[in-house]
Design an enzyme around this catalytic site. Structure first.
Site, PDB file in Angstrom:
ATOM      1  N   CYS A 146       1.244 -13.789  -7.643  1.00 12.62           N
ATOM      2  CA  CYS A 146       1.531 -13.349  -6.256  1.00 12.62           C
ATOM      3  C   CYS A 146       0.581 -14.564  -5.441  1.00 12.62           C
ATOM      4  O   CYS A 146       0.966 -15.216  -4.584  1.00 12.62           O
ATOM      5  CB  CYS A 146       1.313 -11.997  -5.666  1.00 12.62           C
ATOM      6  SG  CYS A 146      -0.239 -11.236  -6.190  1.00 12.62           S
ATOM      7  N   ARG A 205     -10.824  -7.051  -5.471  1.00 14.01           N
ATOM      8  CA  ARG A 205      -9.782  -6.095  -5.300  1.00 14.01           C
ATOM      9  C   ARG A 205     -10.570  -4.955  -4.345  1.00 14.01           C
ATOM     10  O   ARG A 205     -11.544  -4.846  -4.273  1.00 14.01           O
ATOM     11  CB  ARG A 205      -9.534  -5.376  -6.677  1.00 14.01           C
ATOM     12  CG  ARG A 205      -8.906  -6.325  -7.577  1.00 14.01           C
ATOM     13  CD  ARG A 205      -7.341  -6.655  -7.317  1.00 14.01           C
ATOM     14  NE  ARG A 205      -6.712  -7.516  -8.278  1.00 14.01           N
ATOM     15  CZ  ARG A 205      -6.326  -7.132  -9.597  1.00 14.01           C
ATOM     16  NH1 ARG A 205      -6.162  -5.684  -9.803  1.00 14.01           N
ATOM     17  NH2 ARG A 205      -5.654  -7.908 -10.474  1.00 14.01           N
TER      18      ARG A 205
END
EC number: 1.2.1.13
Length: 392
Positions: free
Chosen positions: A209, A290
């Site tokens: 992605c 993250r």
């Protein structure tokens, strides 16, 4: 093999619900379910030819009905005149769970379709019955019996030739991996190098992605200004590969509670972005962080360029590409938005124009948003369409 005849098919037809053939469906046996799937496949695309409609649709199976698998199905369902026909799903969670998680999604909301289980081995989506099988070993899957042309490999596990090749051993003709492929598997990014797709390749990758976000606007920067070197940081929403609470994981950082921490991890985006800029091959670095959000991520790219420039000129180059060759892939935003505003964005990347900076006259900083699930899944559908339209 499916015989495909396609005309004037675009990649940005996301509006509206996909029209599916449907028949009344009561309580059926397993054999009846196979007959229904076969019947629907045979009648889809039948009748009088219409512009942009394929004569025969590619039979598609989804392996792994997790975040990308379910996003892919929703994206495909929303396409008009798709050359694809999803007829099977391999999911180990069972029909009841698969149909429930497809219908109700904490990120996407409630699916605007009639979704319900069909017996113990099928789900119905707006009357279209999709067979559900369950086996962790792809070699055992009934792809040959179902006549599967293309497998959407969405588990994140079978990403090399040996693993993905198990689908071909099971009878499928081709495999599209929804993750970075390992080894010499060809990688294609729509809008960047998908025009080089080789239909003789049985296994291909749609990259990650982050690569799908990064590569299109890197391509613009390199073509317009010439990239010398650069570095990228992606602030990425947590994923299912992290732990909700501290628990065992091969990556000690991802072993820590995802909703409580900023977690540095790894990405293959720096390597894959060489698809759009040879200058960055071996001269770029990437770091993913993250963070405690469930979806939507943002790339922060800093590059040194050979042509002197300024922020307005950089944004103008992005706007031109977004209106022309990268329409539907790249977008430019002038509003002061935040991550949730880009949820379910169809494009691969949205440049935040107000945050574009040029230091001196040769160091460019670009910020771009992307829905790491929905936007990526749209590109998986696009690449699958390319496979269908160039089928051999």
């Amino acid at each position: 093999n499916s015989s495909l005849q396609v005309s004037n098919k675009g990649f940005s037809e996301f509006s509206g619900l996909r029209t599916s053939s449907a028949i009344p469906f009561g309580r059926k046996t397993n054999d009846d379910l196979l007959s229904v799937v076969a019947f629907q496949t045979s009648v889809i695309g039948g009748g009088n030819s219409k512009r942009g409609v394929v004569e025969a649709k590619l039979k598609v199976a989804i392996n792994g009905f997790g975040r990308i698998g379910r996003n892919f199905l929703r994206c495909w369902h929303g396409r008009k005149d798709s050359p694809l026909d999803v007829i099977a799903i391999n999911d180990t969670g069972g029909v009841k769970q698969a149909s429930h998680l497809l219908k109700y999604d904490s990120t996407l909301g409630i699916f605007d379709a009639d979704v319900k289980p069909v017996g113990t081995d099928g789900i119905s989506v707006d009357g279209k019955v999709i067979q559900v099988v369950s086996d962790r070993n792809p070699v055992n899957l009934p792809w040959g019996d179902l006549g599967i042309d293309l497998v959407i490999e969405g588990t994140g596990v079978f990403v090399d030739r040996e693993g993905a090749g198990k689908h071909i051993q099971a009878g499928a003709k081709k495999v599209l991996i929804t993750a970075p492929g390992k080894g010499d598997i060809p990688t294609y990014v729509v809008g960047v190098n998908a025009d080089l797709y080789n239909p003789d390749e049985p296994i291909i990758s749609n990259a990650s992605c982050t690569t799908n976000c990064l590569a299109p606007f890197v391509k613009v920067l390199d073509q317009k200004f010439g990239i010398i070197k650069g570095t990228m940081t992606t602030t990425h929403s947590y994923t299912g590969d992290q732990r909700l609470l501290d628990a065992s994981h091969r990556d000690l950082r991802r072993a820590r509670a995802a909703a409580l921490n900023i977690v540095p991890t790894s990405t293959g985006a720096a390597k894959a972005v060489a698809l759009s800029s040879q200058a960055l091959r071996g001269s770029s670095m990437a770091l993913p962080l993250r963070v405690p959000t469930p979806n939507v991520s943002v790339v922060d790219l800093v590059v040194q360029v050979s042509k002197k420039t300024f922020a307005e000129e950089v944004n103008a180059a992005f706007r031109e590409a977004a209106d022309k060759e990268l329409k539907g892939i790249l977008d430019v935003c002038d509003e002061p938005l935040v991550s949730v505003d880009f949820r379910c964005s169809d494009v691969s990347s949205t440049v935040d124009a107000s945050l574009t900076m040029v230091m001196g006259d040769d160091m460019v900083k670009v910020i771009a948003w992307y829905d790491n699930e929905w936007g990526y899944s749209q590109r998986v559908v696009d690449l699958a369409d390319i496979v269908a339209n160039q089928w051999k």
